[in-house]
Design a protein around this motif. Sequence first.
Motif, mmCIF file in Angstrom:
data_model
loop_
_atom_site.group_PDB
_atom_site.id
_atom_site.type_symbol
_atom_site.label_atom_id
_atom_site.label_comp_id
_atom_site.label_asym_id
_atom_site.label_seq_id
_atom_site.Cartn_x
_atom_site.Cartn_y
_atom_site.Cartn_z
ATOM 1 N N ILE A 1 0.862 -1.183 0.000
ATOM 2 C CA ILE A 1 0.000 0.000 0.000
ATOM 3 C C ILE A 1 0.900 1.236 0.000
ATOM 4 C CG2 ILE A 1 -1.719 1.312 1.324
ATOM 5 C CD1 ILE A 1 -2.804 -1.433 2.297
ATOM 6 N N PRO A 2 0.816 2.075 -1.060
ATOM 7 C CA PRO A 2 1.670 3.264 -1.116
ATOM 8 C C PRO A 2 1.206 4.347 -0.146
ATOM 9 C CG PRO A 2 0.201 3.222 -3.016
ATOM 10 C CD PRO A 2 -0.036 1.937 -2.258
ATOM 11 N N ILE A 3 2.186 5.040 0.446
ATOM 12 C CA ILE A 3 1.921 6.135 1.390
ATOM 13 C C ILE A 3 2.856 7.299 1.077
ATOM 14 C CG2 ILE A 3 1.090 4.598 3.235
ATOM 15 C CD1 ILE A 3 3.865 4.869 4.575
ATOM 16 N N HIS A 4 2.663 8.412 1.794
ATOM 17 C CA HIS A 4 3.576 9.562 1.740
ATOM 18 C C HIS A 4 3.703 10.110 0.316
ATOM 19 C CE1 HIS A 4 7.009 12.070 3.119
ATOM 20 N NE2 HIS A 4 6.605 11.786 4.332
ATOM 21 N N TYR A 5 2.551 10.392 -0.317
ATOM 22 C CA TYR A 5 2.564 11.014 -1.642
ATOM 23 C C TYR A 5 1.298 11.859 -1.780
ATOM 24 C CZ TYR A 5 -0.901 7.507 -2.946
ATOM 25 O OH TYR A 5 -2.035 6.731 -2.976
ATOM 26 N N ASN A 6 1.401 12.900 -2.622
ATOM 27 C CA ASN A 6 0.270 13.778 -2.963
ATOM 28 C C ASN A 6 -0.322 14.545 -1.781
ATOM 29 O OD1 ASN A 6 0.644 12.969 -5.551
ATOM 30 N ND2 ASN A 6 -1.186 11.693 -5.711
ATOM 31 N N THR A 7 0.361 14.538 -0.636
ATOM 32 C CA THR A 7 -0.099 15.359 0.489
ATOM 33 C C THR A 7 0.135 16.826 0.172
ATOM 34 O OG1 THR A 7 0.720 13.544 1.861
ATOM 35 C CG2 THR A 7 -0.004 15.547 3.004
ATOM 36 N N TRP A 8 1.305 17.074 -0.456
ATOM 37 C CA TRP A 8 1.676 18.402 -0.927
ATOM 38 C C TRP A 8 2.255 18.229 -2.327
ATOM 39 C CZ3 TRP A 8 3.739 16.622 3.891
ATOM 40 C CH2 TRP A 8 3.074 17.118 5.019
ATOM 41 N N PRO A 9 2.274 19.323 -3.136
ATOM 42 C CA PRO A 9 2.797 19.187 -4.509
ATOM 43 C C PRO A 9 4.225 18.633 -4.578
ATOM 44 C CG PRO A 9 1.656 21.288 -4.236
ATOM 45 C CD PRO A 9 1.699 20.653 -2.875
ATOM 46 N N VAL A 10 5.056 18.915 -3.580
ATOM 47 C CA VAL A 10 6.458 18.491 -3.636
ATOM 48 C C VAL A 10 6.596 16.964 -3.599
ATOM 49 C CG1 VAL A 10 6.903 18.595 -1.128
ATOM 50 C CG2 VAL A 10 8.759 19.058 -2.738
ATOM 51 N N ILE A 11 5.589 16.265 -3.118
ATOM 52 C CA ILE A 11 5.657 14.794 -3.106
ATOM 53 C C ILE A 11 4.560 14.192 -4.002
ATOM 54 C CG2 ILE A 11 6.903 14.528 -0.921
ATOM 55 C CD1 ILE A 11 4.212 13.947 0.468
ATOM 56 N N SER A 12 4.351 14.855 -5.136
ATOM 57 C CA SER A 12 3.378 14.337 -6.103
ATOM 58 C C SER A 12 3.869 13.018 -6.693
ATOM 59 C CB SER A 12 3.191 15.325 -7.248
ATOM 60 O OG SER A 12 2.564 16.491 -6.780
ATOM 61 N N ALA A 13 2.971 12.071 -6.828
ATOM 62 C CA ALA A 13 3.296 10.798 -7.477
ATOM 63 C C ALA A 13 1.998 10.173 -7.962
ATOM 64 C CB ALA A 13 3.999 9.851 -6.512
ATOM 65 N N ASP A 14 2.101 9.397 -9.026
ATOM 66 C CA ASP A 14 0.928 8.706 -9.575
ATOM 67 C C ASP A 14 0.942 7.251 -9.097
ATOM 68 O OD1 ASP A 14 -1.007 7.411 -11.010
ATOM 69 O OD2 ASP A 14 -0.487 8.331 -12.930
ATOM 70 N N PRO A 15 0.085 6.911 -8.146
ATOM 71 C CA PRO A 15 0.133 5.556 -7.577
ATOM 72 C C PRO A 15 -0.208 4.473 -8.594
ATOM 73 C CG PRO A 15 -1.820 6.718 -6.808
ATOM 74 C CD PRO A 15 -0.988 7.724 -7.554
#
Length: 224
Positions: free
Chosen positions: A185-199
């Motif tokens: 399960i992916p975590i720690h992404y898309n909370t803010w723009p700097v950690i944007s990722a496409d799961p």
Amino acid sequence: MPTIKINYLGHSAVLLRGSKNILIDPFITGNPKASLKVEEIPKIDFVLVTHDHPDHFGDAIEIAKRDKATLVAIFEISQKPEVVESKIKVVGMNIGGTYRQDGIVVSMTEAIHSATVGSPAGFVVEMDGKRMYHAGDTSYWSDMGLIPKLFGELDVAFLPIGGHFTMDIKQAVLAVNDLKPKLTIPIHYNTWPVISADPKIFEESCLPFIVKVLLPGETEDLGV
Ligand code: NI
Ligand code: MN
């Protein structure tokens, strides 16, 4: 054997509901992706904190105090003035160690990251016959394959994919291939723009390993 309900609360916050309720990295207040408010969180037995960055330590003290839960963290966090002064139950441990209470087994693992006090860490949690790994904030490192060797086959792994502060998707795919969890399960992404990722890219890149993308607030059952 009861099933475990995995409730993703957003960012790195994960609630594991089984014979005990275990809350990992309870960053709720101030989390733009939090799926609920602190007062909506059910009664917690154990609060696990991977490191003291505010997006992980979050509401740990408030929740531990409210529910008389046990805070489990690296030794130096257990000695922080605000933790000591709060008079909550706290277990300070360290990487390589294992803590057992009420049928729950919590082992602390390495993480390649930084922290204000102590070292950053991850957790392997065993409850109700299931083994779950929460990586905390970490880069990929070449010995991640030691984790299932040391602790046993992983039923689920929670891995950061957002990059910038942690592994990105490319590194997290390497981690999945080393960890070989039944479910990631992916975590720690898309909370803010700097950690944007496409799961979805992560999901496709991990095949044949299975990835389940949970939106904040969504639940996945870990069956028997
Ligand atoms: Ni951090
Ligand atoms: Mn973080």
